[in-house]
Design a protein around this motif. Structure first.
Motif, mmCIF file in Angstrom:
data_model
loop_
_atom_site.group_PDB
_atom_site.id
_atom_site.type_symbol
_atom_site.label_atom_id
_atom_site.label_comp_id
_atom_site.label_asym_id
_atom_site.label_seq_id
_atom_site.Cartn_x
_atom_site.Cartn_y
_atom_site.Cartn_z
ATOM 1 N N ARG A 49 0.818 -1.219 0.000
ATOM 2 C CA ARG A 49 0.000 0.000 0.000
ATOM 3 C C ARG A 49 0.853 1.271 0.000
ATOM 4 N NH1 ARG A 49 -2.170 -4.179 1.992
ATOM 5 N NH2 ARG A 49 -4.294 -4.777 1.450
ATOM 6 N N PHE A 52 2.099 1.836 -3.478
ATOM 7 C CA PHE A 52 1.085 2.434 -4.357
ATOM 8 C C PHE A 52 1.010 3.944 -4.133
ATOM 9 C CE2 PHE A 52 -0.958 -1.806 -5.153
ATOM 10 C CZ PHE A 52 -1.013 -1.704 -6.538
ATOM 11 N N HIS A 78 -4.661 0.979 7.937
ATOM 12 C CA HIS A 78 -4.674 -0.415 7.481
ATOM 13 C C HIS A 78 -4.258 -1.351 8.613
ATOM 14 C CE1 HIS A 78 -4.183 -3.971 5.110
ATOM 15 N NE2 HIS A 78 -2.875 -4.002 5.273
ATOM 16 N N THR A 172 -12.071 -4.270 -0.065
ATOM 17 C CA THR A 172 -10.654 -4.393 -0.425
ATOM 18 C C THR A 172 -10.195 -3.272 -1.353
ATOM 19 O OG1 THR A 172 -10.801 -6.801 -0.249
ATOM 20 C CG2 THR A 172 -8.918 -5.923 -1.446
ATOM 21 N N ILE A 176 -7.013 0.373 -1.506
ATOM 22 C CA ILE A 176 -5.957 0.545 -2.516
ATOM 23 C C ILE A 176 -6.267 1.758 -3.391
ATOM 24 C CG2 ILE A 176 -4.845 -0.512 -4.529
ATOM 25 C CD1 ILE A 176 -5.074 -3.199 -3.133
ATOM 26 N N CYS A 179 -5.156 4.752 -1.546
ATOM 27 C CA CYS A 179 -3.698 4.898 -1.602
ATOM 28 C C CYS A 179 -3.290 5.683 -2.845
ATOM 29 C CB CYS A 179 -3.017 3.524 -1.664
ATOM 30 S SG CYS A 179 -3.127 2.556 -0.162
ATOM 31 N N CYS A 180 -3.855 5.293 -3.973
ATOM 32 C CA CYS A 180 -3.489 5.919 -5.248
ATOM 33 C C CYS A 180 -4.001 7.354 -5.322
ATOM 34 C CB CYS A 180 -4.036 5.092 -6.409
ATOM 35 S SG CYS A 180 -3.372 3.400 -6.440
ATOM 36 N N GLY A 201 -6.650 2.421 -8.868
ATOM 37 C CA GLY A 201 -6.502 1.663 -7.626
ATOM 38 C C GLY A 201 -7.666 0.726 -7.377
ATOM 39 N N GLY A 205 -7.393 -3.207 -7.005
ATOM 40 C CA GLY A 205 -7.876 -3.739 -5.731
ATOM 41 C C GLY A 205 -8.829 -4.908 -5.933
ATOM 42 N N THR A 318 0.532 -8.080 -8.084
ATOM 43 C CA THR A 318 -0.698 -8.378 -7.352
ATOM 44 C C THR A 318 -1.481 -9.531 -7.969
ATOM 45 O OG1 THR A 318 -2.000 -6.761 -8.592
ATOM 46 C CG2 THR A 318 -0.965 -5.995 -6.571
#
Length: 323
Positions: A49, A52, A78, A172, A176, A179-180, A201, A205, A318
């Motif tokens: 994470r 990213f 997280h 989920t 992510i 994060c982006c 993201g 994800g 991923t």
């Protein structure tokens, strides 16, 4: 397949710096709390994470001090969710080590999770990172909604593909995606770029979660032990596809096994064999690569650079990782 250490080389210095800032962000004047957070940091995960966050900032304008705040904020939240998840799931192991609740019991684990959450919120407020605060807080709200939606549907065993995607998008993909988006925001990117990175993201994800689903069925005989999701009555994409394409009698039989015999090894193997023979694994893998390709299409809108290559490699990791 590229290893994470190779993928993160363009931002290796930044990640090393981040790790120090992350450790410092957890400091407390309470000795017990310090011991527990030190235990957590020593058993850190892959740092996917934060990677990213940094790559997204780099591709969107450049890494700044604000990027470190974003990565630390995301990782604090997280980590808080992982500590709380272990309590909710009554899990005594995390990444091959004892979980916090296994060593210090549930009450302390919940309080530690709350502390990490508060530290993340204060980090954003103290540095006036209000855009980041909104992005990540929205992800946390979606994550909670996704967990509760999954619990509701699991009880009724009536989950469709549409509901499945809604669950994993919230549970989920939202983190992510945040994060982006937070990474792009930290670089001073415009709203269009931030939205683009959020969508990127979210795609990856979803692909990330489908890969986790596949691990549960023993894909490549690695990753999570077989049948963990089945034991927890989680309805994953391979199982949904298999149930939706089964004859009525077989479908009822399999639903009964998942609901009432999910602890018996031979019954778990019967469910796994049913999913495999129904084409559930092949279908899920196809969908995973579809989302991977959609993520690549978003990245193709950015100029070629080490950061774009880094993100592309992180996307591949991923979906091609073996655990």
């Amino acid at each position: 397949m590229l290893k994470l250490d190779e993928i993160k080389k363009p931002i290796e210095q930044e990640i090393d710096s981040f790790e120090e800032k992350f450790k410092a962000s957890m400091k407390s004047a309470v000795p017990l709390l310090d011991r527990i957070t030190h235990y957590i940091v020593k058993r850190k995960g892959k740092q996917i994470r934060p990677m990213f966050v940094f790559f997204s900032a780099s591709i969107s304008g450049g890494i700044t001090e604000s990027t470190y705040h974003a990565a630390t904020f995301v990782e604090l939240l997280h980590t808080a969710t992982l500590v709380h998840d272990d309590v909710v799931d009554n899990s005594f192991e995390r990444r091959g080590f004892f979980s916090v609740n296994a060593l210090w019991k549930n009450k302390i684990a919940v309080l530690v999770g709350d502390y990490l959450l508060a530290k993340g919120l204060l980090l954003s407020v103290n540095h006036n990172e209000f855009k980041q605060l909104k992005i990540v807080s929205d992800a946390m709200q979606q994550l909670s909604e996704g967990e509760l939606l999954q619990m509701e549907k699991v009880r009724r065993m009536d989950i469709s593909e549409d509901v499945y995607y809604e669950v994993i998008r919230k549970k989920t993909a939202s983190l992510i995606a945040s994060c982006c988006a937070a990474g792009a925001t930290s670089a001073g990117a415009d709203e269009k770029t931030v939205d683009l990175m959020y969508n990127f993201g979210e795609k990856i994800g979803i692909a990330f979660q489908i890969k986790d689903d596949l691990f549960d069925f023993g894909v490549d005989d690695v990753g999570k032990p077989k049948g963990i999701d089945i034991k927890e009555k989680k309805v994953t994409l391979p199982l949904i596809y298999a149930l939706n394409n089964a004859k009525s009698g077989e479908k009822k039989k399999m639903i009964n096994l998942v609901k009432n015999h999910n602890e018996e090894p031979e019954k778990i193997n019967a469910i796994i064999d049913f999913v495999k023979s129904s084409g559930g694994l092949a279908y899920a893998e196809e969908q995973m690569f579809k989302y991977q390709e959609e993520a690549f299409k978003i990245l193709s809108q950015f100029p070629e650079s080490d950061s774009r290559t880094g993100l592309e490699n992180l996307v591949r990791f991923t979906t091609e990782r073996n655990k």
